[in-house]
Motif scaffolding. Structure first.
Motif, PDB file in Angstrom:
ATOM      1  N   PRO A 477       0.824  -1.216   0.000  1.00  0.00           N
ATOM      2  CA  PRO A 477       0.000   0.000   0.000  1.00  0.00           C
ATOM      3  C   PRO A 477       0.852   1.258   0.000  1.00  0.00           C
ATOM      4  O   PRO A 477       1.891   1.334   0.657  1.00  0.00           O
ATOM      5  CB  PRO A 477      -0.794  -0.126   1.302  1.00  0.00           C
ATOM      6  N   LEU A 478       0.391   2.260  -0.728  1.00  0.00           N
ATOM      7  CA  LEU A 478       1.028   3.572  -0.770  1.00  0.00           C
ATOM      8  C   LEU A 478       0.006   4.628  -0.362  1.00  0.00           C
ATOM      9  O   LEU A 478      -1.199   4.367  -0.308  1.00  0.00           O
ATOM     10  CB  LEU A 478       1.554   3.877  -2.177  1.00  0.00           C
ATOM     11  N   ASP A 479       0.482   5.817  -0.087  1.00  0.00           N
ATOM     12  CA  ASP A 479      -0.414   6.919   0.250  1.00  0.00           C
ATOM     13  C   ASP A 479      -1.315   7.256  -0.939  1.00  0.00           C
ATOM     14  O   ASP A 479      -1.007   6.957  -2.099  1.00  0.00           O
ATOM     15  CB  ASP A 479       0.396   8.162   0.635  1.00  0.00           C
ATOM     16  N   ASN A 480      -2.421   7.934  -0.615  1.00  0.00           N
ATOM     17  CA  ASN A 480      -3.286   8.561  -1.617  1.00  0.00           C
ATOM     18  C   ASN A 480      -3.859   7.564  -2.619  1.00  0.00           C
ATOM     19  O   ASN A 480      -4.014   7.870  -3.806  1.00  0.00           O
ATOM     20  CB  ASN A 480      -2.525   9.682  -2.353  1.00  0.00           C
ATOM     21  N   ASN A 552       6.820  11.823   3.365  1.00  0.00           N
ATOM     22  CA  ASN A 552       5.857  12.738   2.753  1.00  0.00           C
ATOM     23  C   ASN A 552       5.398  12.252   1.380  1.00  0.00           C
ATOM     24  O   ASN A 552       5.374  13.013   0.403  1.00  0.00           O
ATOM     25  CB  ASN A 552       6.446  14.149   2.653  1.00  0.00           C
ATOM     26  N   SER A 553       5.032  10.972   1.306  1.00  0.00           N
ATOM     27  CA  SER A 553       4.509  10.329   0.083  1.00  0.00           C
ATOM     28  C   SER A 553       5.548  10.190  -1.015  1.00  0.00           C
ATOM     29  O   SER A 553       5.205   9.837  -2.151  1.00  0.00           O
ATOM     30  CB  SER A 553       3.282  11.094  -0.460  1.00  0.00           C
ATOM     31  N   GLN A 554       6.816  10.448  -0.697  1.00  0.00           N
ATOM     32  CA  GLN A 554       7.915  10.168  -1.614  1.00  0.00           C
ATOM     33  C   GLN A 554       8.611   8.907  -1.090  1.00  0.00           C
ATOM     34  O   GLN A 554       9.213   8.928  -0.023  1.00  0.00           O
ATOM     35  CB  GLN A 554       8.901  11.342  -1.666  1.00  0.00           C
ATOM     36  N   TYR A 555       8.476   7.823  -1.844  1.00  0.00           N
ATOM     37  CA  TYR A 555       8.936   6.513  -1.378  1.00  0.00           C
ATOM     38  C   TYR A 555      10.275   6.137  -1.998  1.00  0.00           C
ATOM     39  O   TYR A 555      10.551   6.445  -3.164  1.00  0.00           O
ATOM     40  CB  TYR A 555       7.924   5.427  -1.757  1.00  0.00           C
ATOM     41  N   ARG A 556      11.050   5.437  -1.180  1.00  0.00           N
ATOM     42  CA  ARG A 556      12.244   4.759  -1.667  1.00  0.00           C
ATOM     43  C   ARG A 556      12.098   3.271  -1.364  1.00  0.00           C
ATOM     44  O   ARG A 556      11.793   2.900  -0.224  1.00  0.00           O
ATOM     45  CB  ARG A 556      13.503   5.332  -1.018  1.00  0.00           C
ATOM     46  N   PHE A 557      12.297   2.440  -2.387  1.00  0.00           N
ATOM     47  CA  PHE A 557      12.195   0.990  -2.247  1.00  0.00           C
ATOM     48  C   PHE A 557      13.528   0.354  -2.616  1.00  0.00           C
ATOM     49  O   PHE A 557      14.163   0.765  -3.595  1.00  0.00           O
ATOM     50  CB  PHE A 557      11.111   0.416  -3.162  1.00  0.00           C
ATOM     51  N   ALA A 558      13.914  -0.650  -1.848  1.00  0.00           N
ATOM     52  CA  ALA A 558      15.087  -1.458  -2.187  1.00  0.00           C
ATOM     53  C   ALA A 558      14.667  -2.916  -2.160  1.00  0.00           C
ATOM     54  O   ALA A 558      14.076  -3.375  -1.179  1.00  0.00           O
ATOM     55  CB  ALA A 558      16.231  -1.206  -1.209  1.00  0.00           C
ATOM     56  N   LEU A 559      14.961  -3.658  -3.233  1.00  0.00           N
ATOM     57  CA  LEU A 559      14.572  -5.060  -3.296  1.00  0.00           C
ATOM     58  C   LEU A 559      15.649  -5.879  -3.986  1.00  0.00           C
ATOM     59  O   LEU A 559      16.207  -5.461  -5.004  1.00  0.00           O
ATOM     60  CB  LEU A 559      13.232  -5.241  -4.009  1.00  0.00           C
ATOM     61  N   PRO A 560      16.007  -7.049  -3.420  1.00  0.00           N
ATOM     62  CA  PRO A 560      17.035  -7.895  -4.033  1.00  0.00           C
ATOM     63  C   PRO A 560      16.529  -8.520  -5.325  1.00  0.00           C
ATOM     64  O   PRO A 560      15.346  -8.829  -5.472  1.00  0.00           O
ATOM     65  CB  PRO A 560      17.303  -8.961  -2.961  1.00  0.00           C
TER      66      PRO A 560
END
Length: 647
Positions: A477-480, A552-560
């Motif tokens: 899930p993400l904001d908005n 503030n609804s700016q996401y950073r994702f890290a995934l192998p």
């Protein structure tokens, strides 16, 4: 249990007086028939605590039943960070406020890392906990190494709460009792909880060592309380296991009746001192059980106060458990029997105790993480099950506690929303409940994403759906009202036609990350996607491999990411290739500005191949730490940044 046996009277008479023969013919000794005990079964209905004699009878009957049907356990080995509004990521969890065990924990300054055991030709390095301190230049320095109990070689995960580090270990992999008709006669399994005082991490030492006899099902932490769920099969030595003759069966039964059940109950060992985890009369048994019923397998939920380790409470239920789902208020155990899912509800916190039981048609399945199919909100349990063999049917059931029963109060499909969840032949690949909405991904030839309206728990509705090639195995899930899907892309040419059937899986093209806009739930849209050709990500089946930082609804994702080789010109065989990396993604979830972009991929250079499923990472501000194998690397959150390490 008192059992009456027939009395056989042998009348010899005065044979010598009648025949004059002093040799008296002795009849063959009569063998008493062993008691008639019902086969083990799963009961539908509530559980109750009864007196000591009834509880002992039920459990001892179960031991006797198991002595007739010995089997070996079917192992299911699981190896086992949530959105953070601070400046560093934490463990990515299913439910907000419910922590899950993971391989790495971080408090903003210190990293705690569980290592693999390492074997070489000349040396063995047992698993341990590395304590790494972040330096001013963001590099890492090891300041401590925590030893673990040598008898518990598998680390299942860590928990960090204030100044307490809990390490969950097990002598065997996670297992279930769902497929058992008898006990496993082997070494006794142990689950270890090692508690370390981390007030001064560089000087951290073992503060408390607990061991629970049994097999680890799973664990969770809510606030200061750690909940460890184990399963245990009551066993006796000296029985004729698998007896077929009545005399041997009767001998088994009599030995079991004479046994002290206290010695067979699971043990809690604290710093080397053992005691029964609970008494027989403490265990909840089925209300519908008769005097001829029995079950010898226990599910134990042990609550440990991390701030006061002397405060340990355990709850004992008889029955089977495949999975557990935990909300901030409740724990639900689920097991499968005859195309039904059996549920037991336990309240957590200060009111820790058994609450209610119920059943729902269908099973949770194994295609997706089973407990993602359950969600509790405002006293209602929402659960999605699947039923059937060749043509699966999927159903949402809303359950509510009424007394000690979990009762179905609504289902979907229903008369006002009759559309099925998924097309014929499609399996469920992902489920996510977010507030008053549910999201379900099914797949056979396309990826339908279904949006469910659960705002009225008594009248759930299907609001909309979206079809795209490929499928998502995990939804975040993400904001908005935005949603991130992580799964696999599928070659268009490999898809079967509408109405066609196929026994072959369509060709997977690589890891796919999709950004969905659900602001109009009747018309969900995929607004952006990325595909990593010839690869997959462990996040597809283990959400804890994903690191998330939301500011503030700016996401950073890290995934192998782990890649496989392309087909060669003269052959087309997929061969696993030791090519691992960490993919860094930027996602904008601001209203009407949503976007998804690949920042870069980090490669752990010079490191030997390790399975990528145990790779982890931590995002801290503009820096990233990457764990691959037993070593750590550091880089900055920018394209083409240098990667430093290993540490």
């Amino acid at each position: 249990m008192r059992t009456r046996y027939p009395l056989y009277l042998l009348t010899l008479g005065c044979l010598s007086a009648c025949s004059g023969d002093n040799n008296i013919s002795q009849p063959e000794p009569q063998i008493m028939v062993p008691p008639s005990i019902n086969e083990a079964k799963t009961f539908v209905g509530g559980l109750q605590q009864v007196g000591d004699s009834q509880a002992q009878r039920f459990l001892k009957n179960g031991i006797y039943i198991d002595s007739l049907n010995p089997v070996r356990l079917e192992m299911r080995g699981d190896t086992v960070a949530s959105d953070s509004n601070g400046n560093f990521s934490t463990t990515n969890t299913h439910e907000a406020g419910v922590d899950e065990a993971d391989r790495m924990e971080y408090d903003g300054e210190y990293l705690y890392v569980a290592t693999y055991p390492i074997w070489t030709e000349t040396n063995y390095q047992p698993p341990h906990i590395r304590v790494m301190q972040r330096q001013q230049d963001w590099s890492l320095k090891q300041v401590n190494q925590l030893k673990l109990d040598d008898t518990l070689g598998q680390v299942n995960g860590l928990y960090l709460y204030q100044d307490a580090l809990a390490v969950i270990s097990a002598s065997y992999p996670i297992m279930t009792f769902a497929r058992l008709s008898g006990p496993w006669y082997g070494e006794k399994a142990q689950v270890g909880i090692s508690l370390y005082n981390t007030n001064i991490p560089a000087e951290a030492g073992l503060a408390e060592q607990l061991q629970i006899e049994g097999l680890l099902l799973d664990s969770r932490r809510i606030g200061q309380y750690l909940y460890v769920t184990t399963t245990h099969s009551l066993q006796m030595e000296g029985l004729n296991v698998g007896a077929e003759e009545d005399a041997s069966k009767l001998q088994n039964y009599q030995k079991i009746q004479a046994a002290d059940l206290t010695e067979l109950m699971p043990k809690l060992t604290r710093n080397g001192q053992s005691q029964p985890l609970h008494r027989a009369e403490d265990c909840y048994i089925p209300e519908l059980a008769s005097s001829n019923d029995g079950y010898a397998r226990l599910v134990n939920i042990t609550r440990i106060n991390l701030q006061s380790p002397d405060d340990v409470t355990s709850l004992c239920l008889t029955g089977q458990a495949d999975n557990l789902y935990v909300s901030p208020q409740s724990l639900y155990l689920s097991g499968t029997a005859e195309q039904q899912t059996i549920l037991h509800k336990v309240s957590l916190g200060d009111s820790f105790g058994y609450q209610a039981s119920g059943t729902v048609d269908g099973q949770l399945g194994w295609q997706t993480t089973p407990y993602f199919r359950m969600s509790e909100k405002e006293g209602y349990l929402r659960i999605i099950t699947s039923q059937g063999d060749e043509s699966l049917e999927h159903k949402l059931t809303v359950m509510q506690q009424q007394g000690n029963a979990l009762v179905s109060v609504a289902t979907l499909p229903n008369s006002s929303s009759p559309e099925p969840i998924g097309k014929p032949g499609e399996e469920i690949y992902a489920v996510r409940f977010i507030g008053d909405r549910g999201y379900v991904v099914t797949f056979e030839r396309m990826d339908p994403l279904y949006v469910l309206d659960l705002s009225n728990p008594l009248l759930p509705q299907t609001q909309g759906s979206l079809e795209i090639p490929g499928f998502s195995s995990y939804l975040h899930p993400l904001d908005n009202h935005y949603l991130l899907g992580i799964g696999q892309d599928v070659a268009i040419e490999s898809l079967p036609g509408e109405g066609d059937s196929t026994t072959e899986m369509p060709v997977r093209q690589g890891a796919k990350i999709s950004l969905f806009d659900i602001n109009d739930p009747a018309n969900p849209r995929e607004i952006a996607s990325l595909v990593k050709k010839q690869g997959y990500t462990p996040v597809e089946y283990n959400h804890r491999a994903l690191s998330v930082l939301n500011q503030n609804s700016q996401y950073r994702f890290a995934l192998p990411i782990e890649e496989w080789q392309s087909c060669a010109a003269d052959a087309c065989i997929e061969i696993w290739q030791p090519n691992n990396s960490l993919m860094l993604l930027d996602v904008n979830a601001l209203p009407r500005q949503a976007s998804l972009s690949l920042l870069t991929e980090l490669k752990a250079t010079g490191e030997q191949y390790y399975y990528g499923g145990e790779d982890r990472s931590v995002i801290h501000g503009d820096h990233i730490y990457y764990l691959h194998g037993n070593q750590l690397w550091m880089s900055q959150w920018q394209a083409n940044a240098q990667i430093l390490g290993p540490y």
